[in-house]
Design a protein around this motif. Sequence first.
Motif, mmCIF file in Angstrom:
data_model
loop_
_atom_site.group_PDB
_atom_site.id
_atom_site.type_symbol
_atom_site.label_atom_id
_atom_site.label_comp_id
_atom_site.label_asym_id
_atom_site.label_seq_id
_atom_site.Cartn_x
_atom_site.Cartn_y
_atom_site.Cartn_z
ATOM 1 N N LEU A 126 1.076 -1.138 -0.030
ATOM 2 C CA LEU A 126 -0.371 0.069 0.377
ATOM 3 C C LEU A 126 0.923 1.798 -0.216
ATOM 4 N N LEU A 127 2.236 0.806 1.400
ATOM 5 C CA LEU A 127 2.762 2.330 1.204
ATOM 6 C C LEU A 127 2.916 2.843 -1.020
ATOM 7 N N ARG A 128 3.965 1.476 -1.514
ATOM 8 C CA ARG A 128 4.619 1.923 -2.704
ATOM 9 C C ARG A 128 3.630 2.265 -3.364
ATOM 10 N N SER A 129 1.999 2.204 -3.805
ATOM 11 C CA SER A 129 1.011 2.676 -4.190
ATOM 12 C C SER A 129 1.054 4.140 -3.907
ATOM 13 N N LEU A 130 1.013 4.484 -2.987
ATOM 14 C CA LEU A 130 0.328 5.922 -2.614
ATOM 15 C C LEU A 130 2.026 6.467 -2.817
ATOM 16 N N ALA A 131 3.201 5.974 -2.969
ATOM 17 C CA ALA A 131 4.412 6.956 -3.042
ATOM 18 C C ALA A 131 4.508 7.491 -4.483
ATOM 19 N N ARG A 132 3.835 6.287 -5.453
ATOM 20 C CA ARG A 132 3.654 6.593 -6.344
ATOM 21 C C ARG A 132 2.773 7.522 -7.256
ATOM 22 N N ILE A 133 1.609 7.852 -6.160
ATOM 23 C CA ILE A 133 0.225 9.110 -6.883
ATOM 24 C C ILE A 133 0.218 9.937 -5.648
ATOM 25 N N GLY A 134 1.812 11.094 -5.422
ATOM 26 C CA GLY A 134 2.456 11.803 -4.294
ATOM 27 C C GLY A 134 2.677 12.221 -3.169
ATOM 28 N N PRO A 135 2.735 12.810 -2.335
ATOM 29 C CA PRO A 135 3.264 13.183 -1.490
ATOM 30 C C PRO A 135 2.615 12.802 0.076
ATOM 31 N N VAL A 136 3.171 11.969 0.935
ATOM 32 C CA VAL A 136 2.259 11.254 1.978
ATOM 33 C C VAL A 136 2.533 12.254 3.336
ATOM 34 N N ILE A 137 1.355 12.162 4.603
ATOM 35 C CA ILE A 137 1.566 12.856 5.479
ATOM 36 C C ILE A 137 2.339 12.291 6.262
ATOM 37 N N VAL A 138 3.282 12.070 7.005
ATOM 38 C CA VAL A 138 3.832 11.182 7.948
ATOM 39 C C VAL A 138 4.080 11.818 9.490
ATOM 40 N N PRO A 139 3.619 11.488 10.252
ATOM 41 C CA PRO A 139 4.034 11.975 11.450
ATOM 42 C C PRO A 139 5.100 12.308 11.957
ATOM 43 N N SER A 140 5.493 13.340 12.767
ATOM 44 C CA SER A 140 6.909 13.116 13.334
ATOM 45 C C SER A 140 7.691 11.999 13.984
ATOM 46 N N ASN A 141 6.538 11.260 14.805
ATOM 47 C CA ASN A 141 6.984 10.036 15.954
ATOM 48 C C ASN A 141 6.628 9.149 14.785
ATOM 49 N N THR A 142 6.915 9.017 13.910
ATOM 50 C CA THR A 142 6.670 7.453 12.933
ATOM 51 C C THR A 142 8.179 6.565 12.927
ATOM 52 N N PRO A 143 7.923 5.243 13.292
ATOM 53 C CA PRO A 143 9.245 4.769 13.348
ATOM 54 C C PRO A 143 10.279 4.751 11.622
ATOM 55 N N PRO A 144 11.324 5.354 12.061
ATOM 56 C CA PRO A 144 11.787 4.906 10.535
ATOM 57 C C PRO A 144 11.674 3.491 10.343
ATOM 58 N N SER A 145 11.587 2.424 10.469
ATOM 59 C CA SER A 145 11.282 1.229 10.222
ATOM 60 C C SER A 145 10.574 1.230 9.050
ATOM 61 N N SER A 146 8.677 2.005 9.833
ATOM 62 C CA SER A 146 7.543 2.135 8.418
ATOM 63 C C SER A 146 8.086 2.393 7.029
ATOM 64 N N LEU A 147 9.007 3.292 7.176
ATOM 65 C CA LEU A 147 9.837 3.830 5.416
ATOM 66 C C LEU A 147 10.413 2.952 5.206
ATOM 67 N N PRO A 148 10.676 2.631 3.949
ATOM 68 C CA PRO A 148 11.505 1.348 3.303
ATOM 69 C C PRO A 148 12.563 2.174 3.135
ATOM 70 N N PRO A 149 13.841 1.793 3.473
ATOM 71 C CA PRO A 149 14.608 3.112 2.712
ATOM 72 C C PRO A 149 14.826 3.570 1.398
ATOM 73 N N ASP A 150 14.824 1.846 0.032
ATOM 74 C CA ASP A 150 14.516 2.230 -1.235
ATOM 75 C C ASP A 150 13.425 2.901 -1.174
ATOM 76 N N LEU A 151 12.799 3.091 -0.369
ATOM 77 C CA LEU A 151 11.145 4.204 -0.837
ATOM 78 C C LEU A 151 11.446 5.995 -1.387
ATOM 79 N N ASP A 152 10.912 5.848 -3.114
ATOM 80 C CA ASP A 152 11.278 7.282 -2.714
ATOM 81 C C ASP A 152 10.197 8.309 -2.347
ATOM 82 N N VAL A 153 9.915 8.931 -1.197
ATOM 83 C CA VAL A 153 8.393 9.177 -1.609
ATOM 84 C C VAL A 153 8.061 10.800 -0.775
#
Length: 856
Positions: free
Chosen positions: A17-44
């Motif tokens: 789901l996250l990769r699909s969202l990254a294809r269609i625009g920005p994503v709101i990320v709370p500042s306390n989101t664990p870094p592991s929630s965003l794959p390092p190879d994902l350009d979002v």
Amino acid sequence: MSVFLPLLDGGNIDQALLRSLARIGPVIVPSNTPPSSLPPDLDVSRYILLDQTSSLNLDEIVQWLDLGADKVIVPLAWAKDVVGVLPADRLILLLDVSNASAVSDSVRKGISGVLIKTSTLDADFIGSFTRFFSGADIYVLSTPSSSPPSQSTIRDLRRANTIIVLPTTLLTYSATSEQAINVADAFVAPLISDRPDGLFPTVVTEDGRSLGLVYSSTESIKESILTGKGIYQSRKHGLWRKGETSGASQTVLGIRVDCDLDALEFNVVQKGSGFCHLSRPSCFGESKGLYALQKTLQSRFESSPAESYTRRLFSDPELLRAKIMEEADELCSAETQEEVAFEAADLIYFALTRCIASGVTIYDIERSLDKKAKKVTRRKGDAKPKWAENTPATASTSTFTRPPPRSAPVSWSKTTDGPIRMRTYDLSKASPETRSQLLRRPVLKSDEMIAKVKPIVDDVRQRGDAALLELTAKFDKAKLDSTVIFPPFAPESTQLTDPIRNAIDVAYANVQKFHAAQNEKTTLVVETMPGVVCSRFSRPIARVGLYVPGGTAILPSTALMLGVPAQVAGCKQIVLATPPRPDGSISPEVMYVAHLVGASAILKAGGAQAVAALAYGTQTVPKVDKIFGPGNQWVTAAKMLVQNDTDALVSIDMPAGPSEVLVIADSTCNPAFVAADLLSQAEHGVDSQVVLVTVNLSQEEINRIEEEVEAQARVLPRVDIIRQSIPKSLIVKTTSVDEAIKFSNDYAPEHLILHLKDARSALPQVENAGSVFVGPYSPESCGDYASGTNHTLPTNGYARQFSGVNTQSFQKHITSQEVTADGLLGLGPVVATLADCEGLQAHANAVRIRLRTLVA
């Protein structure tokens, strides 16, 4: 702008789901989101929602922006501490619907958007906030968010210029249900097709370059979003999964909608032979510039011969390092626009070779540039000690600097240069000295340039082809086995796309028609007195050399402007000289023109070395009798040098200087047309000469023209050149057409454009100009390319003495006289008397000895 904005609100986000969202625009990320929630190879693209429960930490906000966050979302309570300190385009304000009216005007002007939390998603109600926050993006988050909105709600809000925020707990990769809406369903909800078949025009791009135009359906869009593959809708065959049979598949990086929600852009990584069914990268033809160079280097990195220079660069890091440093030094030493462009191209070539050797592409470089552009803190910028001569050493590591208190705010946004304005003079108030200065051009240091080119010219003169090959490798960066191409030219070297070939054919026909009309076909015969008949007839110059600037540039227009009159005049040998491309070839556009005009040879060389080869000849290059064509100051200096060498026995077309235009405009002019004409010359180079002569225009009317110059210049690729040439340019205010044309005649411009009520009636008053463009629909560009007149014109005021290149430029005139016996009886005594007067008795004797036989 997005269709909707996802908000990460769960601990374990579905990665698909996250990769699909990254294809269609920005994503709101709370500042306390664990870094592991965003794959390092994902350009979002990220909008950071800052933790409202913590206290303001300005350093932390700056760090988020420096680390690449597109925007930060801050609560209203923090506004007074961040608005005016951080860039407005990077700030979004978080509001409850109840306190939206408490936002001050200064805060509204210091943000780019607002995120409103509300319990209702009524489009009319939300529309009132759109009006209140005019110019800002409006995002709306429904609270509580227990069920997903309907597609019609998303559609109504988006069409009301409001973007709904959807928590990821309400989004799904699966089918839409009462608990969650499919991410693709949410994206397509507001799209509108104005086509009878319901399809959406879709531009496919890669690295910012257009690959082609296709169509998408709701079904194909959904599948592309969910799979990340390039999938479109064929109007004949249904769903089209790109590359399914050909192997030329696509990975979709991003999908964007246009401002009207009726067209799409797919940003992709193209695989296989290319996007086009003709196995080309793009349906619009081959790549050019940096991307063409990247493709060439990638190909040579994989398969270049072991003995090739490019393979040597790839396999010898020290050589490549030395070349990069050498070219960087030469770029820093370059002075003219042409030299800077030439050396910068060399540096980019070797720098990109270094990148390709390390697996780095232009896309990677652009991503790094984009990331750096997002930083709001900056290094001091001093050079490192090893490179600085007198600059104190500074730390090379970046440090975060806390912004100053609000009592001394700073702007973190990117600074822009000031307005682009010309210098204005009122001719009625100008002293004779000032008027004289207005007519002056920059001083050309011809003696210095001739001294620089002389060693090059002498080298070619003495060593011929050997010197020419070495200098071509050094200056044109092309290693050749031979310097000349003789006809018949290989068919593949002249292959062009239909639009380019047709355009050249039309231009050729127009130029040929106009220049053929100039050809003198009859002999002038005059009987000056009884028995004395004088005549004059033309003959073509036998051997002419045509210099066509180029290399990486493509200038078929210059080849036409020189080749056609040479062909019409009947020159027996037409030698065309133009710099080769790095692979040693000549652009097919120039090759095609050479074929049209019947060129007898093509010299693959540029600069002073090409001029020398044409002037003196080499073992393979035919010597010519006259050299034509524009060029940089090196070419101009070489032409001036060889024409004064009696051993060369060669002439040139005319002296050359920077390109120039003078525009005369009265109150009937279209300001946009006038500005466009001024800019068409101002973009040539920093030393281009641009003059606007106004006739009874008010300051308000002049301001409108300057505003158009500013607006048009800012969107042109060569705006940096224009920023330097326009401030050196002039606006001269006059009170009548007569006064304006008198000034123009004194100035003697290369190009004169008449934006006057009755422009044609002013033409008889023009005495000095290279070429005149009459009326609002006669842009100088037409003369440059295809109207029929020649674009090789006198500059630097030489229009007082010289004509532009024409058919007679390629001809010489021979006179003859035939005197009968009766004629000599009448003319002879006059001639003998004048010869005696000058003390030339042999001249007198040649007459008297004949007269004696006639009267004997």
